[in-house]
Design a protein around this motif. Structure first.
Motif, PDB file in Angstrom:
ATOM      1  N   LEU A   5       1.024  -1.104   0.040  1.00 54.32           N
ATOM      2  CA  LEU A   5      -0.055  -0.115   0.222  1.00 54.32           C
ATOM      3  C   LEU A   5       1.003   1.087   0.129  1.00 54.32           C
ATOM      4  CD1 LEU A   5      -2.783   1.513   0.247  1.00 54.32           C
ATOM      5  CD2 LEU A   5      -2.497   1.025   2.751  1.00 54.32           C
ATOM      6  N   PHE A   6       0.822   2.171  -0.809  1.00 51.90           N
ATOM      7  CA  PHE A   6       1.430   3.265  -1.046  1.00 51.90           C
ATOM      8  C   PHE A   6       0.207   4.462  -0.629  1.00 51.90           C
ATOM      9  CE2 PHE A   6       4.124   0.803  -3.683  1.00 51.90           C
ATOM     10  CZ  PHE A   6       5.347   1.385  -3.915  1.00 51.90           C
ATOM     11  N   LEU A   7       0.607   5.183   0.381  1.00 53.41           N
ATOM     12  CA  LEU A   7       0.044   6.389   0.963  1.00 53.41           C
ATOM     13  C   LEU A   7       0.539   7.451   0.597  1.00 53.41           C
ATOM     14  CD1 LEU A   7      -2.899   7.147   2.459  1.00 53.41           C
ATOM     15  CD2 LEU A   7      -1.589   7.257   4.365  1.00 53.41           C
ATOM     16  N   GLY A   8       0.049   8.405  -0.147  1.00 51.76           N
ATOM     17  CA  GLY A   8       0.857   9.539  -0.597  1.00 51.76           C
ATOM     18  C   GLY A   8      -0.165  10.638  -1.122  1.00 51.76           C
ATOM     19  N   ASP A   9       0.420  11.513  -1.938  1.00 50.32           N
ATOM     20  CA  ASP A   9       0.026  12.731  -2.354  1.00 50.32           C
ATOM     21  C   ASP A   9       0.281  12.782  -4.019  1.00 50.32           C
ATOM     22  OD1 ASP A   9       2.677  13.505  -3.015  1.00 50.32           O
ATOM     23  OD2 ASP A   9       2.875  14.364  -1.061  1.00 50.32           O
ATOM     24  N   SER A  10      -0.072  14.101  -4.573  1.00 49.46           N
ATOM     25  CA  SER A  10       0.144  13.946  -5.916  1.00 49.46           C
ATOM     26  C   SER A  10       1.302  13.065  -6.733  1.00 49.46           C
ATOM     27  CB  SER A  10       0.199  15.367  -6.465  1.00 49.46           C
ATOM     28  OG  SER A  10       1.366  16.143  -5.909  1.00 49.46           O
ATOM     29  N   LEU A  11       2.322  13.115  -5.960  1.00 50.22           N
ATOM     30  CA  LEU A  11       3.836  12.465  -6.501  1.00 50.22           C
ATOM     31  C   LEU A  11       3.386  10.898  -6.613  1.00 50.22           C
ATOM     32  CD1 LEU A  11       6.221  13.888  -4.095  1.00 50.22           C
ATOM     33  CD2 LEU A  11       5.876  14.686  -6.387  1.00 50.22           C
ATOM     34  N   THR A  12       2.589  10.529  -5.576  1.00 54.23           N
ATOM     35  CA  THR A  12       2.231   9.043  -5.794  1.00 54.23           C
ATOM     36  C   THR A  12       1.194   8.836  -6.394  1.00 54.23           C
ATOM     37  OG1 THR A  12       2.983   8.762  -3.290  1.00 54.23           O
ATOM     38  CG2 THR A  12       1.378   7.217  -4.182  1.00 54.23           C
ATOM     39  N   ALA A  13       0.122   9.617  -6.783  1.00 49.83           N
ATOM     40  CA  ALA A  13      -0.835   9.579  -7.543  1.00 49.83           C
ATOM     41  C   ALA A  13      -0.634   9.786  -9.087  1.00 49.83           C
ATOM     42  CB  ALA A  13      -1.843  10.666  -7.154  1.00 49.83           C
ATOM     43  N   GLY A  14       0.635  10.437  -9.186  1.00 44.50           N
ATOM     44  CA  GLY A  14       1.226  10.418 -10.539  1.00 44.50           C
ATOM     45  C   GLY A  14       0.464  11.659 -11.312  1.00 44.50           C
ATOM     46  N   TYR A  15       0.360  12.829 -10.684  1.00 45.18           N
ATOM     47  CA  TYR A  15      -0.145  14.071 -11.137  1.00 45.18           C
ATOM     48  C   TYR A  15       0.122  14.320 -12.464  1.00 45.18           C
ATOM     49  CZ  TYR A  15      -1.478  18.881 -11.637  1.00 45.18           C
ATOM     50  OH  TYR A  15      -2.039  20.131 -12.272  1.00 45.18           O
ATOM     51  N   GLY A  16      -0.830  14.670 -13.312  1.00 44.29           N
ATOM     52  CA  GLY A  16      -0.531  14.933 -14.749  1.00 44.29           C
ATOM     53  C   GLY A  16      -0.035  13.952 -15.656  1.00 44.29           C
ATOM     54  N   LEU A  17      -0.008  12.499 -15.283  1.00 45.26           N
ATOM     55  CA  LEU A  17       0.344  11.737 -16.134  1.00 45.26           C
ATOM     56  C   LEU A  17      -0.778  10.339 -16.020  1.00 45.26           C
ATOM     57  CD1 LEU A  17       4.085  11.009 -14.451  1.00 45.26           C
ATOM     58  CD2 LEU A  17       3.149  12.258 -16.871  1.00 45.26           C
ATOM     59  N   PRO A  18      -0.699   9.589 -16.946  1.00 48.91           N
ATOM     60  CA  PRO A  18      -1.642   8.472 -17.056  1.00 48.91           C
ATOM     61  C   PRO A  18      -1.065   7.315 -15.747  1.00 48.91           C
ATOM     62  CG  PRO A  18      -0.424   8.366 -19.291  1.00 48.91           C
ATOM     63  CD  PRO A  18       0.261   9.568 -18.407  1.00 48.91           C
ATOM     64  N   VAL A  19      -1.994   6.843 -14.863  1.00 50.27           N
ATOM     65  CA  VAL A  19      -1.608   6.093 -13.841  1.00 50.27           C
ATOM     66  C   VAL A  19      -0.494   5.069 -14.096  1.00 50.27           C
ATOM     67  CG1 VAL A  19      -3.622   4.334 -14.000  1.00 50.27           C
ATOM     68  CG2 VAL A  19      -2.694   5.034 -11.728  1.00 50.27           C
ATOM     69  N   TRP A  20      -0.254   4.325 -15.195  1.00 53.91           N
ATOM     70  CA  TRP A  20       0.527   3.438 -15.320  1.00 53.91           C
ATOM     71  C   TRP A  20       2.012   4.156 -15.516  1.00 53.91           C
ATOM     72  CZ3 TRP A  20       3.083   3.996 -19.658  1.00 53.91           C
ATOM     73  CH2 TRP A  20       2.559   4.887 -20.982  1.00 53.91           C
ATOM     74  N   GLN A  21       2.165   5.433 -15.448  1.00 56.00           N
ATOM     75  CA  GLN A  21       3.381   6.150 -15.579  1.00 56.00           C
ATOM     76  C   GLN A  21       3.903   6.365 -14.281  1.00 56.00           C
ATOM     77  OE1 GLN A  21       3.273   9.040 -18.585  1.00 56.00           O
ATOM     78  NE2 GLN A  21       4.101   7.600 -20.176  1.00 56.00           N
ATOM     79  N   ALA A  22       3.012   6.646 -13.078  1.00 61.33           N
ATOM     80  CA  ALA A  22       3.267   6.791 -11.542  1.00 61.33           C
ATOM     81  C   ALA A  22       4.286   5.820 -11.102  1.00 61.33           C
ATOM     82  CB  ALA A  22       2.001   7.070 -10.900  1.00 61.33           C
TER      83      ALA A  22
END
Length: 184
Positions: A5-22
């Protein structure tokens, strides 16, 4: 299959990118390539603070957690939330995870804010992550954004959030610590 489990913010969410690039998705890909049976859960939420993560943690603890990656605090620093408050929130998150999943291995991702921030705040903020890792005897990534922050070609046009290449570096920092905690 065990959960990471990764609990995080925009860095973890992959802000501005498709989720597969996070970077959590890149970790999932690496796990599969290396033959590990783990399922990565990305609980990243853009704009989240340590207080927000503490508030929403219960939702994510409905399933057993083998490894917990705590990657919150960047927004606390950007908002000037007192280091003491961030420390208390992160400690409560660690405590809740340990209570829910006593066998879980915990990784803390350190954050920093620029030294140009006036006063002692930048030093206090940087120190809180290391102190939490030592106090709780948990694994530690000293600075998740090392080698990415401030480098234009590794960030989105906003200059704050890593682009796809930047996320590869975040994944490498995380994998360097995570790999030693994995079981085949």
């Amino acid at each position: 299959m065990k959960n990471i489990l990764f609990l995080g913010d925009s860095l973890t969410a992959g802000y501005g990118l498709p989720v597969w690039q996070a970077y959590p998705s890149l970790i999932q890909q690496k796990l599969q390539q290396e033959g590990y049976s783990y399922h990565v859960i990305n609980a990243g939420l853009s704009g989240d603070t340590s207080a927000g993560g503490l508030h929403r943690l219960g939702h994510w603890l409905k399933e057993p957690v083998a490894i917990f990656v705590l990657a919150l605090g960047a927004n606390d620093g950007l908002r000037g939330i007192p280091a003491r408050e961030t420390t208390q929130n992160l400690q409560q998150i660690i405590d809740k995870v340990q209570l829910h999943s006593p066998e879980a291995k915990i990784v803390l991702s350190g954050m920093e804010i620029p030294d140009i921030v006036p006063g002692r705040y930048a030093a206090e903020f940087r120190k809180l992550f290391r102190e939490l890792a030592i106090k709780n005897n948990i694994s530690f990534i000293p600075f998740l954004l090392e080698g990415v922050v401030g480098i234009r070609n590794l960030n989105l046009p906003d200059g704050i959030h890593p682009n796809a290449e930047g996320h590869k570096i975040l994944a490498n920092h995380t994998w360097a610590v995570l790999e030693g905690l994995l079981e085949k």
